[in-house]
Design an enzyme around this catalytic site. Structure first.
Site, PDB file in Angstrom:
ATOM      1  N   THR A  24       0.799  -1.214   0.000  1.00  0.00           N
ATOM      2  CA  THR A  24       0.000   0.000   0.000  1.00  0.00           C
ATOM      3  C   THR A  24       0.839   1.274   0.000  1.00  0.00           C
ATOM      4  O   THR A  24       1.977   1.262   0.421  1.00  0.00           O
ATOM      5  CB  THR A  24      -0.839  -0.073   1.295  1.00  0.00           C
ATOM      6  OG1 THR A  24      -1.639  -1.237   1.247  1.00  0.00           O
ATOM      7  CG2 THR A  24      -1.711   1.124   1.497  1.00  0.00           C
ATOM      8  N   ARG A  71     -12.047  -9.956  -1.850  1.00  0.00           N
ATOM      9  CA  ARG A  71     -11.320  -9.611  -0.629  1.00  0.00           C
ATOM     10  C   ARG A  71     -11.055  -8.101  -0.543  1.00  0.00           C
ATOM     11  O   ARG A  71     -10.663  -7.466  -1.505  1.00  0.00           O
ATOM     12  CB  ARG A  71     -10.006 -10.370  -0.584  1.00  0.00           C
ATOM     13  CG  ARG A  71      -9.144 -10.095   0.671  1.00  0.00           C
ATOM     14  CD  ARG A  71      -8.074  -9.059   0.441  1.00  0.00           C
ATOM     15  NE  ARG A  71      -7.213  -8.890   1.620  1.00  0.00           N
ATOM     16  CZ  ARG A  71      -6.302  -7.938   1.743  1.00  0.00           C
ATOM     17  NH1 ARG A  71      -6.134  -7.067   0.762  1.00  0.00           N
ATOM     18  NH2 ARG A  71      -5.565  -7.845   2.837  1.00  0.00           N
ATOM     19  N   THR A  88       0.150   0.076   6.343  1.00  0.00           N
ATOM     20  CA  THR A  88       0.414  -0.845   5.239  1.00  0.00           C
ATOM     21  C   THR A  88       0.797  -2.191   5.828  1.00  0.00           C
ATOM     22  O   THR A  88       1.438  -2.251   6.875  1.00  0.00           O
ATOM     23  CB  THR A  88       1.543  -0.332   4.334  1.00  0.00           C
ATOM     24  OG1 THR A  88       1.870  -1.340   3.358  1.00  0.00           O
ATOM     25  CG2 THR A  88       2.797   0.013   5.116  1.00  0.00           C
ATOM     26  N   GLY A  89       0.377  -3.267   5.169  1.00  0.00           N
ATOM     27  CA  GLY A  89       0.763  -4.580   5.690  1.00  0.00           C
ATOM     28  C   GLY A  89      -0.313  -5.619   5.492  1.00  0.00           C
ATOM     29  O   GLY A  89      -1.144  -5.523   4.579  1.00  0.00           O
ATOM     30  N   GLY A 115      -3.453  -6.824   5.896  1.00  0.00           N
ATOM     31  CA  GLY A 115      -4.675  -6.120   6.256  1.00  0.00           C
ATOM     32  C   GLY A 115      -5.586  -6.831   7.222  1.00  0.00           C
ATOM     33  O   GLY A 115      -6.227  -6.191   8.067  1.00  0.00           O
TER      34      GLY A 115
END
Length: 312
Positions: A177, A205, A228-229, A231
């Site tokens: 992201t 998703r 970010t990561g 989710g």
């Protein structure tokens, strides 16, 4: 929390956290990423140094990253398992806590601008899919053919994932992201986040990016957060709101609040990063991955761009 000093401003950006290293990122890729981050900083700084709003600054910075095919947002977004580009974005104004977000956008050139239109021109916070696309047309936002978002490299990544047959997701989290947080000269904060999601995502998703309080949050009483990561973990914890709540209610410093929440995230198995800024102009970032594309600039002339964990 100390009051903002008149005339001060701060901008922090990220281009995703993940497994990037000097071993798996070529010198050319490193330079391209840093150039993209620098361009995004320039766009936001140009607004803030003229006394513009944090909200305008974060949108401007994220739009640059969305238009850069080397980041996973807008053009250059990763592919779903079925071979589509479906984009999510969110934006939030810390002064009013107004927010807008979109999920599964497919035709708006800059999803973050569509998210802002949801905030300002609709009674809703989150629109998705065909409805989000239709609303974008009604708002006369720039439309592009879906093929505009696709890049050969992202298609190669999807094919590589399918060939591994080890799952339907980019488990290495290399293509994350993008986001921005800012404090303007009036002491208001804002956050914006945008993503193409995870390579190979299925079944519609949706991650944390468009979920206010999970991947994006801003509150003048606390701070602005863009995440970010992985989710699913950020959603379950409500990472962005949880950090802001600790700053507001426990009076914790940005770094302490983020570290406390990330301790829980890490214990649950989640990976990723956050950028934060407060109304007094303080800013911070934190990540539990090997690297995070990131940068910051402030009114005092300080400016940083970094990728790897050992860069501080």
């Amino acid at each position: 929390m100390p009051a903002n000093v008149p005339g001060t401003w701060t901008l922090a950006i990220h281009g995703g956290a993940g497994s990037m290293s000097r071993q798996n990122l070529s010198a050319a890729e490193d330079a391209i990423a840093r150039a993209g981050l620098a361009a995004a900083l320039d766009a936001g700084v140009a607004i803030l140094e003229q006394g513009g709003s944090a909200l305008d600054a974060v949108e401007a910075a994220v739009k640059v990253l969305e238009d850069d095919p080397h980041f996973n947002a807008g053009r250059g977004s990763v592919f779903t398992y079925e071979g589509r580009n479906e984009m999510d974005a969110a934006i939030m104004d810390g002064a009013t806590r107004a927010a807008g977000s979109v999920a599964q956008s497919t035709r708006t050139r800059n999803p973050v601008t569509l998210a802002r239109a949801v905030m300002t021109a609709s009674p809703h916070v989150l629109l998705s899919g065909e409805g989000a696309d239709a609303f974008s047309v009604e708002q006369h936002l720039e439309q592009v053919d879906p093929a505009w978002f696709a890049t050969p490299e992202r298609l190669r990544q999807l094919e590589e994932l399918k060939n591994r047959r080890s799952g339907h997701f980019d488990i290495d989290m290399k293509y994350g992201t993008v986001g921005a947080v800012a404090t303007d000269a009036q002491g208001h904060v804002a956050a914006a986040t945008s993503t193409g999601g995870l390579t190979g995502k299925r079944w519609g998703r949706i991650g944390d990016t468009p979920l206010i309080g999970a991947g994006t949050y801003a509150d003048d009483r606390a701070c602005a957060v863009s995440a970010t990561g992985a989710g699913e973990y950020f959603i379950r914890i409500g990472v962005a709101h949880e950090i802001a709540a600790r700053v507001r209610l426990q009076k914790e410093a940005l770094e302490q609040a983020a570290a406390t929440v990330f301790s829980e995230l890490t214990e649950m198995g989640g990976v990723g990063g956050v950028i934060l800024c407060a109304p007094d102009g303080q800013h911070a970032w934190l990540f539990n991955t090997p690297a995070m594309y990131r940068g910051s600039a402030s009114a005092d002339g300080a400016r940083r761009i970094a990728i790897y964990g050992d860069e501080g």
